[in-house]
Scaffold this active site. Structure first.
Site, short mmCIF file in Angstrom:
data_model
loop_
_atom_site.label_atom_id
_atom_site.label_comp_id
_atom_site.label_asym_id
_atom_site.label_seq_id
_atom_site.Cartn_x
_atom_site.Cartn_y
_atom_site.Cartn_z
CB CYS A 1 -0.86 0.07 1.25
SG CYS A 1 -2.21 -1.08 1.26
CB CYS B 1 -2.36 9.03 6.40
SG CYS B 1 -1.69 8.75 4.76
#
Lengths: 398, 143
Positions: free
Chosen positions: B34, B103
């Site tokens: 990722c 995030c």
């Protein structure tokens, strides 16, 4: 702090020489080229003069084979959609392209798939080159068009265009190339290189944004993309971007005039930079080192992520870009780097630097000083790098 | 893409970077495919997080959210740290671009993973305290 612009594959600064040539058409000769009065006539004259000169610089036989557009994306869209739609009634429903084309080609292909066309996306070899024999093997009776880029926008690899063109010619299939990145760095001659259609744009070669062209070899059947007025011999409607066209011509002329000297300088800088950056452990250069645009450096550094590298470069005055699509709003790494076989985790850590003749050896010195520092800094805080080093140590023990 | 000044500050001068030797809890979330991995180390005394450090592989937002999250839990009780949401981290950074919201989710998960590890090390089942740590669902990497 130094400020270094190293993203010339994204766009370039407008050359003052080009701007000077454009100015009269932004000021005095604002008339519509389609009108009868003299300020319109002057504009029309400038367009045709530019068309002739561009034809000469691209090895185009007849200037009427050049059609001005708004840029590379429009030219790519028009080439594929125009040819496919025109040939559909003849039973042609197949397109051949490669996996690492610009999105102007790939997304156009996807859109044509929705219209019922079939697309073969050719694999790209590890060095970032498409092989002509793969193109030949993919050609079918119903292939309408082959589209392979002249040089890749991310890794700068230059494709064997004359050879691919020859294969298409042999099989009677139309060959289009997106030469947006190659123009100005590679000698283009559509006749000698077996090119039937070619896209290019002005802003990658120190010309203005918003103007490009599509070369269409005489005799090719193509539907219009933009309908309306009778401009561009009824093929592309819209009042001409006169200053843009003059700028495109001036930019291409400048690029052709300076090509040998400029490319020699760029190759020297490029190779010194690549050699220097390869000294960083677990770094790699993406794409063939020889068949490569003189301006392009594309590297991966294991254990770090491309966007943070870019931001750090920016904080140090270096404008670069990342193959990582993080910057473009997608979480997936570059489709180009995946196409040449890089695993996701390595493809995430890429950096593209693209230079122009404005850059200097001092710029290269500065980049060679900063990049290793930044890579070391980011690796020091990277758990991925920690894991890589741990694995390395374990392998040594074994 | 535009990051807020606070994000850029935490990216350029990240707080609490590093490792803690003999940490009481270590949590690692995300994966290299990722493009984001966060690893958090916590030191706990009397139910209070006395020290916290992080290491992150990832984009600017990943580094900034890690940094901000460590600041927000340092000196806090375990209970308070568990209450930290990704939204709070985002707000403290004056927002994140939509594509970077994941995030902040990773930062929240990293803290929870470190606290889980702390409980496990003590021989306590973390689930009643921490609950299930949801997997990152913002991309298709795991599929």
């Amino acid at each position: 702090m130094r400020n270094i612009y190293a993203d010339n594959s994204a766009t370039t600064a407008l050359s003052p020489v080009v701007l000077e040539k454009m100015m009269p058409y932004l000021t005095d000769f604002y008339g519509n080229p389609s009108s009868l009065y003299s300020i319109g006539g002057k504009a029309k004259e400038a367009i045709e003069k530019s068309r002739e000169n561009i034809a000469k610089n691209l090895g185009v036989k007849n200037p009427s084979e050049i059609f001005f557009t708004s840029g590379g994306s429009e030219s790519d869209n028009w080439a594929l959609k125009g040819v496919c739609r025109a040939l559909k009634s003849k039973g042609k429903k197949h397109i051949i392209t490669s996996k690492f084309e610009h999105h102007a080609i790939l997304h156009t292909c996807q859109s044509l798939e929705k219209e019922g066309f079939e697309v073969t996306y050719l694999d790209v070899y590890e060095n970032g080159i498409v092989h002509p024999e793969d193109v030949e093997n993919a050609i079918r009776d119903d292939t309408a068009i082959v589209s392979i880029m002249y040089a890749n926008n991310e890794i700068g690899t230059i494709q064997p265009i004359p050879e691919i063109g020859a294969v298409c010619k042999k099989h009677g299939v139309i060959f289009h190339t997106d030469a947006v990145q190659a123009a100005g760095y590679v000698k283009i001659n559509v006749e000698e290189q077996n090119i039937d259609m070619l896209s290019m744009t002005a802003h990658k070669i120190h010309g203005p944004k918003g103007c490009g062209l599509l070369y269409i070899r005489k005799g090719i059947k193509i539907d219009n993309l933009i309908d309306g007025g009778a401009q561009e011999r009824n093929r592309r409607a819209g009042t001409e971007n006169v200053a843009g066209i003059v700028g495109l011509d001036a930019a291409l002329q400048l690029a052709v005039d300076t090509m040998d000297e400029r490319c020699a300088k760029l190759i020297k800088m490029r190779d010194r930079l690549i050699d220097g950056l390869l000294k960083i452990e677990r770094s790699r250069i993406n794409g063939d080192r020889v068949h490569r645009l003189p301006c392009n450096v594309n590297m991966c550094f294991e254990g770090i992520e491309g966007e943070s590298l870019l931001l750090k470069l920016d904080l140090n005055g270096i404008s670069a870009s990342s193959g990582s699509a993080c910057t473009s709003g997608s979480l997936d790494p570059s489709h180009v780097l995946l196409a040449i076989g890089l695993p996701h985790e390595i493809a995430h850590g890429s950096m593209r630097l693209s230079f122009s003749a404005e850059n200097t050896e001092e710029d290269i010195d500065y980049i060679l000083e900063k990049v290793p520092q930044i890579v070391t800094y980011l690796r020091a805080m990277s758990p991925l790098w920690e894991a890589i080093k741990k694995r390395e140590a374990e392998e040594k023990v074994i | 893409m535009v990051y807020s000044e606070k994000v850029m500050d935490h990216f350029a001068n990240p707080r609490n970077v590093g490792e803690i030797e003999n940490a009481d809890g270590i949590g690692e979330v995300g994966n290299s495919k990722c493009g984001d991995i966060m690893k958090m180390y916590i030191k706990v005394e009397d139910d209070t997080i006395t020290d916290v450090k992080f290491k992150t592989f990832g984009c600017g937002a990943a580094i900034a959210t890690s940094s901000m999250a460590t600041e927000m839990i340092k000196g806090k009780s375990i209970n308070d740290a568990l209450k930290l949401t990704n939204k709070a981290v985002m707000e403290a950074l004056d927002g994140l671009p939509p594509v970077k919201v994941h995030c902040s989710v990773l930062a929240e998960q990293a803290i929870k993973a470190a606290i889980s590890d702390y409980y496990k090390k003590k021989g306590v089942d973390p689930e009643p305290f921490v609950g299930n740590i949801p997997q990152c669902d913002s991309c298709s990497c795991n599929s």
